[in-house]
Design a protein around this motif. Structure first.
Motif, PDB file in Angstrom:
ATOM      1  N   LYS A   1     -37.618 -16.606  40.383  1.00 15.51           N
ATOM      2  CA  LYS A   1     -36.909 -15.399  40.793  1.00 15.51           C
ATOM      3  C   LYS A   1     -37.893 -14.251  40.694  1.00 15.51           C
ATOM      4  O   LYS A   1     -38.059 -13.636  39.659  1.00 15.51           O
ATOM      5  CB  LYS A   1     -35.697 -15.173  39.888  1.00 15.51           C
ATOM      6  CG  LYS A   1     -34.751 -14.097  40.407  1.00 15.51           C
ATOM      7  CD  LYS A   1     -33.518 -14.051  39.536  1.00 15.51           C
ATOM      8  CE  LYS A   1     -32.518 -13.045  40.049  1.00 15.51           C
ATOM      9  NZ  LYS A   1     -31.314 -12.987  39.224  1.00 15.51           N
TER      10      LYS A   1
ATOM     11  N   GLU B   1     -37.146 -19.571  34.806  1.00 16.44           N
ATOM     12  CA  GLU B   1     -36.289 -20.066  33.727  1.00 16.44           C
ATOM     13  C   GLU B   1     -37.124 -20.301  32.477  1.00 16.44           C
ATOM     14  O   GLU B   1     -38.244 -20.810  32.547  1.00 16.44           O
ATOM     15  CB  GLU B   1     -35.630 -21.367  34.174  1.00 16.44           C
ATOM     16  CG  GLU B   1     -34.644 -21.932  33.164  1.00 16.44           C
ATOM     17  CD  GLU B   1     -33.960 -23.173  33.690  1.00 16.44           C
ATOM     18  OE1 GLU B   1     -33.710 -24.086  32.873  1.00 16.44           O
ATOM     19  OE2 GLU B   1     -33.683 -23.235  34.907  1.00 16.44           O
TER      20      GLU B   1
ATOM     21  N   GLU C   1     -25.735  -4.737  25.347  1.00 15.23           N
ATOM     22  CA  GLU C   1     -24.601  -5.350  26.042  1.00 15.23           C
ATOM     23  C   GLU C   1     -23.672  -5.988  25.008  1.00 15.23           C
ATOM     24  O   GLU C   1     -24.114  -6.726  24.131  1.00 15.23           O
ATOM     25  CB  GLU C   1     -25.101  -6.410  27.020  1.00 15.23           C
ATOM     26  CG  GLU C   1     -24.004  -7.161  27.744  1.00 15.23           C
ATOM     27  CD  GLU C   1     -23.123  -6.251  28.577  1.00 15.23           C
ATOM     28  OE1 GLU C   1     -21.912  -6.148  28.252  1.00 15.23           O
ATOM     29  OE2 GLU C   1     -23.646  -5.628  29.534  1.00 15.23           O
TER      30      GLU C   1
ATOM     31  N   ASN D   1     -20.166 -13.038  27.245  1.00 17.73           N
ATOM     32  CA  ASN D   1     -20.511 -13.902  28.372  1.00 17.73           C
ATOM     33  C   ASN D   1     -21.791 -13.432  29.051  1.00 17.73           C
ATOM     34  O   ASN D   1     -22.669 -14.235  29.382  1.00 17.73           O
ATOM     35  CB  ASN D   1     -19.362 -13.932  29.384  1.00 17.73           C
ATOM     36  CG  ASN D   1     -18.193 -14.766  28.889  1.00 17.73           C
ATOM     37  OD1 ASN D   1     -18.349 -15.936  28.565  1.00 17.73           O
ATOM     38  ND2 ASN D   1     -17.024 -14.153  28.811  1.00 17.73           N
ATOM     39  N   LYS D   2     -21.895 -12.131  29.246  1.00 23.26           N
ATOM     40  CA  LYS D   2     -23.096 -11.597  29.883  1.00 23.26           C
ATOM     41  C   LYS D   2     -24.320 -11.771  28.987  1.00 23.26           C
ATOM     42  O   LYS D   2     -25.415 -12.082  29.472  1.00 23.26           O
ATOM     43  CB  LYS D   2     -22.896 -10.121  30.218  1.00 23.26           C
ATOM     44  CG  LYS D   2     -21.933  -9.858  31.365  1.00 23.26           C
ATOM     45  CD  LYS D   2     -21.877  -8.373  31.682  1.00 23.26           C
ATOM     46  CE  LYS D   2     -20.948  -8.096  32.868  1.00 23.26           C
ATOM     47  NZ  LYS D   2     -20.890  -6.644  33.173  1.00 23.26           N
TER      48      LYS D   2
ATOM     49  N   LYS E   1     -25.323 -15.547  29.208  1.00 16.81           N
ATOM     50  CA  LYS E   1     -25.771 -16.021  30.521  1.00 16.81           C
ATOM     51  C   LYS E   1     -26.934 -15.218  31.085  1.00 16.81           C
ATOM     52  O   LYS E   1     -27.856 -15.778  31.694  1.00 16.81           O
ATOM     53  CB  LYS E   1     -24.595 -15.998  31.498  1.00 16.81           C
ATOM     54  CG  LYS E   1     -23.483 -16.985  31.135  1.00 16.81           C
ATOM     55  CD  LYS E   1     -22.299 -16.871  32.085  1.00 16.81           C
ATOM     56  CE  LYS E   1     -21.185 -17.843  31.703  1.00 16.81           C
ATOM     57  NZ  LYS E   1     -19.994 -17.714  32.580  1.00 16.81           N
ATOM     58  N   GLU E   2     -26.916 -13.891  30.891  1.00 14.03           N
ATOM     59  CA  GLU E   2     -27.900 -13.048  31.563  1.00 14.03           C
ATOM     60  C   GLU E   2     -29.059 -12.620  30.670  1.00 14.03           C
ATOM     61  O   GLU E   2     -30.158 -12.365  31.169  1.00 14.03           O
ATOM     62  CB  GLU E   2     -27.205 -11.806  32.131  1.00 14.03           C
ATOM     63  CG  GLU E   2     -26.122 -12.135  33.152  1.00 14.03           C
ATOM     64  CD  GLU E   2     -25.368 -10.896  33.622  1.00 14.03           C
ATOM     65  OE1 GLU E   2     -25.845  -9.771  33.320  1.00 14.03           O
ATOM     66  OE2 GLU E   2     -24.315 -11.048  34.259  1.00 14.03           O
ATOM     67  N   ILE E   3     -28.803 -12.516  29.366  1.00 14.76           N
ATOM     68  CA  ILE E   3     -29.856 -12.023  28.471  1.00 14.76           C
ATOM     69  C   ILE E   3     -30.520 -13.173  27.716  1.00 14.76           C
ATOM     70  O   ILE E   3     -31.742 -13.340  27.767  1.00 14.76           O
ATOM     71  CB  ILE E   3     -29.280 -10.976  27.488  1.00 14.76           C
ATOM     72  CG1 ILE E   3     -28.735  -9.773  28.277  1.00 14.76           C
ATOM     73  CG2 ILE E   3     -30.338 -10.547  26.479  1.00 14.76           C
ATOM     74  CD1 ILE E   3     -28.042  -8.735  27.426  1.00 14.76           C
TER      75      ILE E   3
ATOM     76  N   TYR F   1     -30.087 -16.536  28.227  1.00 17.38           N
ATOM     77  CA  TYR F   1     -30.543 -17.594  29.126  1.00 17.38           C
ATOM     78  C   TYR F   1     -30.999 -17.064  30.482  1.00 17.38           C
ATOM     79  O   TYR F   1     -31.194 -17.840  31.419  1.00 17.38           O
ATOM     80  CB  TYR F   1     -29.435 -18.638  29.312  1.00 17.38           C
ATOM     81  CG  TYR F   1     -29.236 -19.513  28.095  1.00 17.38           C
ATOM     82  CD1 TYR F   1     -30.250 -20.345  27.653  1.00 17.38           C
ATOM     83  CD2 TYR F   1     -28.036 -19.488  27.393  1.00 17.38           C
ATOM     84  CE1 TYR F   1     -30.073 -21.142  26.533  1.00 17.38           C
ATOM     85  CE2 TYR F   1     -27.846 -20.276  26.275  1.00 17.38           C
ATOM     86  CZ  TYR F   1     -28.873 -21.102  25.843  1.00 17.38           C
ATOM     87  OH  TYR F   1     -28.701 -21.894  24.734  1.00 17.38           O
ATOM     88  N   GLY F   2     -31.189 -15.757  30.575  1.00 15.71           N
ATOM     89  CA  GLY F   2     -31.691 -15.196  31.818  1.00 15.71           C
ATOM     90  C   GLY F   2     -33.159 -15.537  32.038  1.00 15.71           C
ATOM     91  O   GLY F   2     -33.850 -15.993  31.125  1.00 15.71           O
TER      92      GLY F   2
END
Length: 557
Positions: free
Chosen positions: A5, A10, A67, A71-72, A75-77, A79-80
Motif C-alpha cells: 500500500k 503488512e 483513537e 475496533n479501529k 484493525k487500523e493501528i 494491524y495496519g
C-alpha cells in the motif's frame, strides 16, 4: 511482503503483555533500538479509559490524542500497514477490555512479561495506591490461558532475569518469537523518547534515566505492611506464570523417574493441590526440626495394602512424640482415598503419608508453639518397586551407625532421617543400591531404607528390632515365612553372617522383597536370586493381590 500500500506493507505484530511497573517501558526502549521494528506505546489505553471510565490526571489528554474506538485501534493501528517488518505493541494487560476484535489475540506473536509483586506494589504505590485489578496479574493469567487455548502458548519472561542477564534473556525471547536477536537491544540513550505515551511524565521518570537493563539493587526497599494483604492476593498469580518462564541461566529441569508424576495432586493440610503448589508453611515443625511422623503405603488393584497396620503405627508414633490435635483415623483415611481418587491412582502407586506436629506461631523448638494442630500430607506417586527384584541388588556396609534407643527409638517412625541419609550417601559413593547399618555393638540392624533377612542352611534369620524399625513389610514377611513352614529366627546377627549367607533379601513398602546378590564385594551364595527368596516373593505377590482396604468408588461405574 504482501498487501503493498504505497511504501507501506503488512507488518508482523509482536504483542508484549505486562502489568504496570514491570520494566515494560525499558523493554519497549530495548525493542525500539532494532532496525526492523516500529513501536506502539499502549495503543489500547484510550479504549481502556473510554470503556472503564477510569480516572487519570491525563485522561482527557489521552482521549483527545489517541483513537479510543477499539475496533479501529486493532484493525487500523495495531494491524495496519507499516514501514518496518515488525511492530512492537506494549500492552498493559488490564487494557484488554471486553468487546475488542478477536484478531487482537488470534493474530501476531505474543509474549508475557511478569515481575514479582514484592517489587511491583511498592513501585506502583509511589504514584497511585495499587490494587489487584491495577496490577493486571489476574488478566495476565487470563491472557496466558486464552493464548494457550488458541494454540499460541506465549513465552513468559521475568523482569528479574532481564536485570540479571539481559542478553541471554533477550536472545531466548527472540528465539521464541522467531526473530533475530540484535545487540542494539542492549543500550539506548537516556531521556524521553518520541514513542512515549502522553502519560510518560507521570510514570516514566525511572525509565528516562535508564540507558540499559540495570542490575537490581543489592538490597530491596522495605515492603509496606499496608500492602501485605494485596501481596498475598497477587503472589499466586505471579507464581503460576513464573512456572512458565524458561530459565536461561540455571540448570535444566531434571527428568522425573516416572514422567506421569509431573502432574499429580497431593493433600496438604485440608486441601488437595497440584504438585508445584503442594507446600507447607516455613513455620511448620517438619521444616523447623524434622518434627513429623510418616508411613509408606502401596496401592494394588484398587486396594491400599496393610492400611490399618500403617495407621496403627502412625498413631503410635504421634503419641510417642506427644502430638496434639491429631486428625482422626477416619479423617486420615478419607484424605488418602480422596487423593487417590482425584489422581485416578488405583494400582502400582505409592503413598508417602506424613503427619507433622503442625505450624508454629513463632519459630523455635518448643511444641508449646504448635497451636494450629497437626499438618497431614498425602503424597501419592506412580511408583513401581524401586529396586531390581528380578536380578537383585548390591549393598555395602556404612560407617554410620544406626540410632540407639538410648538416643532416638527407631520404633518411632519419625522424619528425622539424617542418620539414614548419611549412610545412603556412603552407599551412593560406593555405587551400591543401599547401605547396611550396624548397631553400636557392630551387629547388623537394617539398611538405610529397609529391613534385612538372610537364609543359612534353610533357616531364615532377621535382626531384632532393637535398633531398626519394625517394618510392616518385615512383619508380613515373617508371617509368610512361618506359613511356608520355614524356620524363622530373630536374633543379633553379625556382618560376617550376612557375608556368608546362602540368600539375603531386604523388605520395605517401596521395594517389597528385594534379593541381595552382593555385600561389600562378596557374592551372596552363587550370586543369583535364591529359591527361598523367589518363593516368598511369589506368596507376597499373591497376598498383595488378595488383601488390602478397598478404595471407595474403585470399580464402580
Amino acid at each position: 511482503m504482501e498487501s503493498e500500500k504505497g511504501s507501506q506493507a503488512e507488518v508482523e505484530v509482536i504483542h508484549a503483555w505486562s502489568g504496570p511497573r514491570s520494566l515494560s517501558t525499558v523493554l519497549m526502549y530495548s525493542f525500539s533500538q532494532r532496525d526492523d521494528i516500529d513501536v506502539l506505546d499502549e495503543p489500547l489505553y484510550a479504549t481502556f479509559l473510554q470503556v472503564t471510565h477510569a480516572e487519570r490526571p491525563y485522561r482527557e489528554d489521552v482521549l483527545s490524542k489517541m483513537e479510543s474506538d477499539g475496533n479501529k485501534v486493532v484493525k487500523e493501528i495495531i494491524y495496519g500497514p507499516g514501514n518496518k517488518r515488525f511492530r512492537y505493541c506494549k500492552h498493559i494487560a488490564k487494557q484488554r477490555v471486553p468487546g475488542l476484535p478477536i484478531d487482537l489475540m488470534k493474530k501476531g506473536k505474543h509474549f508475557i512479561l511478569i515481575r514479582n509483586p514484592l517489587d511491583i506494589l511498592p513501585s506502583f504505590n509511589k504514584v497511585v495506591p495499587p490494587s489487584f485489578i491495577e496490577s493486571s496479574l489476574g488478566e495476565l493469567v487470563s491472557i496466558y490461558s486464552e493464548l494457550c487455548r488458541l494454540g499460541k502458548t506465549p513465552p513468559v519472561i521475568d523482569a528479574a532475569d532481564l536485570q540479571e542477564n539481559p542478553e541471554a534473556t533477550l536472545r531466548c525471547l527472540c528465539e521464541d518469537l522467531q526473530i533475530p536477536f540484535q545487540t542494539s537491544m542492549l543500550k539506548w540513550e537516556a531521556g524521553p523518547k518520541p514513542i512515549d505515551g502522553v502519560w510518560a511524565p507521570w510514570w516514566y521518570a525511572s525509565a528516562h534515566k535508564s540507558t540499559c537493563f540495570a542490575p537490581a539493587r543489592k538490597y530491596p526497599v522495605e515492603f509496606p505492611l499496608s500492602l501485605y494483604d494485596l501481596l498475598e492476593q497477587s503472589l499466586p498469580f505471579y507464581n503460576l506464570l513464573k512456572r512458565q518462564v524458561k530459565r536461561v541461566s540455571s540448570l535444566p529441569p531434571p527428568d522425573l523417574p516416572v514422567p506421569a508424576n509431573e502432574k499429580l495432586l497431593a493433600w496438604v493440610g485440608d486441601e488437595i493441590l497440584p504438585r508445584e503448589s503442594a507446600k507447607v508453611s516455613v513455620f511448620d515443625s517438619i521444616v523447623q526440626g524434622g518434627d513429623s511422623v510418616w508411613e509408606g503405603l502401596r496401592v494394588y488393584d484398587g486396594k491400599v495394602f496393610k492400611l490399618e497396620e500403617h495407621l496403627d503405627r502412625l498413631f503410635d508414633s504421634a503419641k510417642a512424640l506427644a502430638f496434639q490435635n491429631v486428625p482422626t483415623r477416619e479423617e486420615i483415611k478419607d484424605a488418602i482415598f480422596k487423593t487417590l481418587i482425584r489422581n485416578g491412582m488405583f494400582d502400582n502407586a505409592h503413598i508417602r503419608l506424613s503427619l507433622t506436629r503442625g505450624k508454629k506461631v513463632t519459630s523455635g523448638m518448643s511444641p508449646a508453639f504448635n497451636l494450629y494442630g497437626c499438618t497431614l500430607i498425602v503424597l501419592p506417586e506412580w511408583k513401581p518397586p524401586v529396586y531390581d527384584n528380578t536380578k537383585g541388588i548390591t549393598l555395602v556396609t556404612a560407617t554410620t551407625r544406626r540410632n540407639s534407643p538410648n538416643n532416638l527409638d527407631s520404633k518411632i517412625h519419625h522424619n528425622n532421617l539424617l542418620n539414614n541419609i548419611l549412610a545412603k550417601i556412603e552407599g551412593n559413593n560406593a555405587s551400591a543400591d543401599d547401605a547396611i547399618m550396624l548397631d553400636k555393638d557392630g551387629y547388623v540392624s537394617e539398611t538405610n531404607a529397609t529391613n534385612i533377612f538372610l537364609v543359612k542352611k534353610g533357616r531364615v534369620l532377621t535382626p531384632h528390632a532393637d535398633y531398626c524399625l519394625p517394618g510392616i513389610t518385615r512383619g508380613t514377611v515373617m508371617d509368610l515365612v512361618v506359613e511356608e513352614k520355614l524356620v524363622l529366627e530373630e536374633r543379633r546377627i553379625s556382618l560376617s553372617e550376612f557375608h556368608t549367607a546362602d540368600e539375603v533379601w531386604t523388605t520395605g513398602t517401596m521395594g517389597e522383597i528385594s534379593p541381595v546378590v552382593k555385600i561389600d564385594g562378596r557374592l551372596i551364595g552363587d550370586g543369583q536370586v535364591g529359591s527361598i527368596t523367589r518363593r516368598l516373593q511369589s506368596v507376597y505377590k499373591n497376598l498383595t493381590e488378595a488383601a488390602g482396604v478397598p478404595i471407595p468408588t474403585y470399580g464402580k461405574a
